[in-house]
Design a protein around this motif. Sequence first.
Motif: not given
Lengths: 371, 302
Positions: B192-193, B195-202
């Motif tokens: 999930e971390l 995935k969250a970073a992907q959504i944050d655009g990293a």
Amino acid sequence: MSFLQIIDLEKSFGNVQVLKRINLEIEEGGFLVLVGPSGCGKSTLLNTIAGLEPITAGEIRIGGRRVNDLHPSKRDIAMVFQSYALYPNMTVAQNIGFGMEIRGVPKPEREKAIARVAEMLQIDHLLDRKPSQLSGGQRQRVAMGRALVRDPQVFLFDEPLSNLDAKLRVDMRTEIKRLHQRMGTTIVYVTHDQIEAMTLASKIAVLKDGVLQQFGTPSEIYNNPINTFVADFMGSPAMNLIPATITNGAGGLAIEMERPSAPPVTLPLASPPKGLAAYKGRSVIFGVRPEALTDPDGADRNAASIAQTECFIEVVEPAGSDTFAVTHLGGKGVIARLRADANIQPGTTAPLTFNLSKSVFFDPETENRIL
Amino acid sequence: MTSAVSQGPLEASRASSTVAPNRLARALIYAALILFAIYYLLPLYVMLVNSLKPLDEIRQGDMLSLPMAGTIEPWLKAWATAQIGVQPTGLKPYFMNSILMVVPAVFISTALGALNGYVLTKWTFRGADIVFGLMLLACFIPFQIVLIPMARMLGILGLAGTIPGLVLVHVVYGLGFTTLFFRNYYAAFPSELVKAAQIDGASFFQIFRRILLPSSGPIIVVTVIWQFTNIWNDFLFGASFASVDSIPMTVALNNLVSSSTGVKEYNVHFAGAIMAALPTLIVYIVSGRYFVRGLMAGAVKG
Ligand SMILES: Nc1ncnc2c1ncn2[C@@H]1O[C@H](COP(=O)(O)OP(=O)(O)OP(=O)(O)O)[C@@H](O)[C@H]1O
Ligand SMILES: [Mg+2]
């Protein structure tokens, strides 16, 4: 004009099909709530909308644009994960600001946004802590903050309030509702909480084993459940689903329910659904919500069709605002919801009123609603 | 009689009966531990005291006695002037060779292992498990089997007999282990971390650097200790692939001990052996502390 559209969506992990032909749509500024038992595919559906899981078939459209092949960061969504997914090595402030930092938002602007969100979520005193130094509820609020700091096209919330205590949860629920009214951003929201679903949603989608059972407004879902699963799932206490038989009474169809050590109850149906005629002499499932089964004084005076009968009361459970009474009908315990001050004693017989215009009938084989 | 009075002696006897054996057991455990510690430290002690004695003193007598006329001459000799092979250079240049080989090899193999583990767990592709299985297999290949193909490869690449050649050999051979370590560590790292970073655009590397690496302390330490010890202590690859000016410490030590003409200078040999062992010891002592600290942090996080 629908803003978020999910068309014939299918998702498989290997050869396990987790989502089966899901069709949903929600207008811009709508609030879609996904409910369903654990493991039914709610988080998976949310992940596919976010673009974190590739879909096996079908189409997802946001704002009229097909986003199937778009990277998560390009879909302009913000998400709160069920497991919070806070970056363990960053402070609360860095967690909230990470997305902006990556997108190159200048520092002063970033700090202003973080402060605004932190204040709203009452976490401004925690900004310098690491996630490991926070309680479960505080972590959840940080996770909310990370989403709310942005202004996306769609918010995706995966059970964002599940770990909060009762009071904070009610506060946050109101806060989300207010936020939604103010920002008008489209929201997809997963929850296990009936009340959250009913109070927040403009549309509710009920899922079971990856199949969409019913999709409609909260009152449609609550008052006109399409099958016994939806009827049973929404509402607390759940709808009474009583095995019964359709008979031919004096003035038309009537419904007959078994009782222990007493002759069966027969209630005349003043305005039965059309389809019920075909069930004459056959068994059906009679669905009546606890609040449609009350003491005579508490009954809805405007109801079109009411029937009263004497029932043997087994258990009485005062719950403050109401009193719940359990009786036995059709071989099952049936819950009635009485006024708080209803004078009722367990082990005695008392009159109960059925609001038949609020009751529904299901086929016992297919479990579908008889209309 | 009140119940309080009747309880008194009972409690007292219970307390004393648990304390006494506890102390005895503790004493026994400590005695055993100290015994084992002495047993393990004895060789180091022998090496150390004898490396500080003049040669006569060793010849006369007792290996275990402390030096009577202590001297650091053997250390200086081993380091700077001892005859190794044909040259009287001491171990110094070979020590440098080893450092020049170990540091890049450990760094590169650890970095690549971390990247492999990241890709194999968080960016899985069709066949990722097969790739990982094959890399695991690499851990079980004996050194001897790769000798000849490796020599051929080094020849083709023009790296035969050079330090970069040795670095390459150790990176290739260590990659299976480092990948295994990092893959298993990152498998438990919440997706999930990412995935969250992907959504944050990293981006791919931003996620690796900003999210995964900062939480990888313990496994980096484990990998570095493992790789450092293995590469520093390697003899076979060094003996097979090094030329005169790229010989690593282990091979040089062997040359010092086995090829010296005339008298066997045990004190110099002991000093050289300690020098060869020192870097791994230091790595253990320095990073071992971080290792424990990393484990504790993970445990509290919950
Ligand atoms: N990566 C995966 N690989 C295989 N199966 C998966 C994977 N992720 C989820 N599943 C399966 O998909 C189904 C739906 O999972 P999902 O997490 O969407 O459930 P959920 O409705 O969110 O449940 P909960 O309410 O418990 O969060 C489950 O049966 C789960 O086992
Ligand atoms: Mg879920």
